[in-house]
Design a protein around this motif. Structure first.
Motif: not given
Lengths: 80, 103, 80, 103, 80, 103
Positions: A30-45
């Motif tokens: 849950t932490v992993r998914d929520k923090c990815f949703d909240k923090c990662v927005t740019k399409p680079s790898s």
């Protein structure tokens, strides 16, 4: 008889352990998914340094929120 | 009469006990899952920016209210659900029987 | 042999029971979460009377929707 | 040849039977989960206001269409998925082997 | 002793099989739900031909995306 | 000292082994679940129209970047989480004890 009781208690302890590990895995997902949703927005790898900082803070704040919720739940239950 | 309750009474003693243990474990599992989803929900609704390291006072208050309110809500739904669950159970059984007949 | 068959049937019955309880728990969690999302919007820590009324209706309507879905599923399966 | 199918054939008789039972239980579990998510989906898409106590005629019709349509959809995806699943299985195995090698 | 080891290995193999089947079920549910969300928008109870075409393509593209993700994951793990 | 670790050491040898196996199985389950949710996430974020049969070059690139980035993210959160998890564990235990006391 006594050995049977012992064995049973051990089985229950093992089941409880397994449940706790399953909970920690769910919690981590849950932490992993929520923090990815909240923090990662740019399409680079790669992760930019601002994304990395956001992730670290997100994890810390998630931990803080968890403490507050735990306290609220325990307070509520005590009132019943 | 509820066929499943009957089935449970027909179980031998040690199976009944195993089932009771399984039910208890599911209750713990259920409450851990609720706890997990409660943190997730309140975090989602209350925390949005990550410029400072700690939660500010408003966010803290929001998380606290969110948790308290959801617990109250949960207790209310629990009561309502108790009234509805025998119905849910019978519908679930219709589904299961239908599925087993379809094999 | 016969006792073995008996035992096996009992194990299957117990497994089915456990599955039904797990389903009811999932079902209850879903109602709880959906009705909270639909009814609770204000940030206070208590439930207003309009929120309480909304919750009661939401549960009743969820039960109604469940009946309709059950009927639709059983009708569809009958046609196969 | 599929190494897992081979593994299953190598199981002793009673283990094979246990596995078959586990598979059957998972199928029931799967259909109960689908049923649960179907009610959730149709409730979410069709019911929005709670001023009256009962569903109105439009909402009832919407829930019914939603359930029927999803069942048709599900049957279609099931067929398509059967064609794709041996591929999904082999990819999953690549993942599992890789993970075990990484221990 | 040797027979005990055999039995244990068989139990592990059975557990792995069960897990794989559970994964395939989850995977199938995900495809089903995502493609329904992406393709089905009209409220009628039948699937239009354009919805049917969309569903078929959605499944194929999901399979393609799965391949790309698998490759990316395996590549990443190899680099560790 | 962590009461659960103590509990584990008190288990008889074969129970300890069973628990270790259960933990290993949960790790595999966890990684299959992550894999499933990773495909779901990248598909959701990268693929939107279904007029052509295959993914176009832009969609392919997007899915690839999405997967790579999430894996990097996951590794980072894993490290952070290791630091936090003993805390999470103790809070979970407070919850469980409280629940058992409430029976």
């Amino acid at each position: 008889m006594s050995s049977g009781h012992h064995e049973e208690a051990a089985t229950i302890a093992a089941a409880e352990q397994a449940m706790q590990i399953a909970f920690l895995q769910d919690f981590y997902q849950t932490v992993r998914d929520k923090c990815f949703d909240k923090c990662v927005t740019k399409p680079s790898s790669s992760l930019s340094s601002s994304e990395q900082q956001c992730l670290a803070r997100c994890c810390d704040r998630y931990a803080e929120a968890t403490q507050i919720v735990t306290k609220a739940v325990l307070d509520m239950s005590g009132l019943e | 009469m509820d066929p499943n309750l009957a089935a449970m009474q027909n179980l031998p003693g040690d199976q009944q006990q195993q089932l009771m243990q399984a039910i208890e474990q599911m209750q713990v599992r259920d409450s851990l899952r609720m706890y997990n989803s409660l943190v997730e929900r309140c975090f989602r609704d209350c925390v949005s920016e990550f410029r400072s390291k700690d939660l500010n006072a408003g966010e803290e208050k929001c998380v606290q209210s969110c948790a308290t309110k959801f617990m109250k809500h949960s207790a209310r739904v629990g009561i309502r659900f108790g009234e509805l669950s025998s119905e849910a159970e019978s519908q679930m059984q219709a589904m299961m029987q239908q599925q087993q007949a379809g094999k």
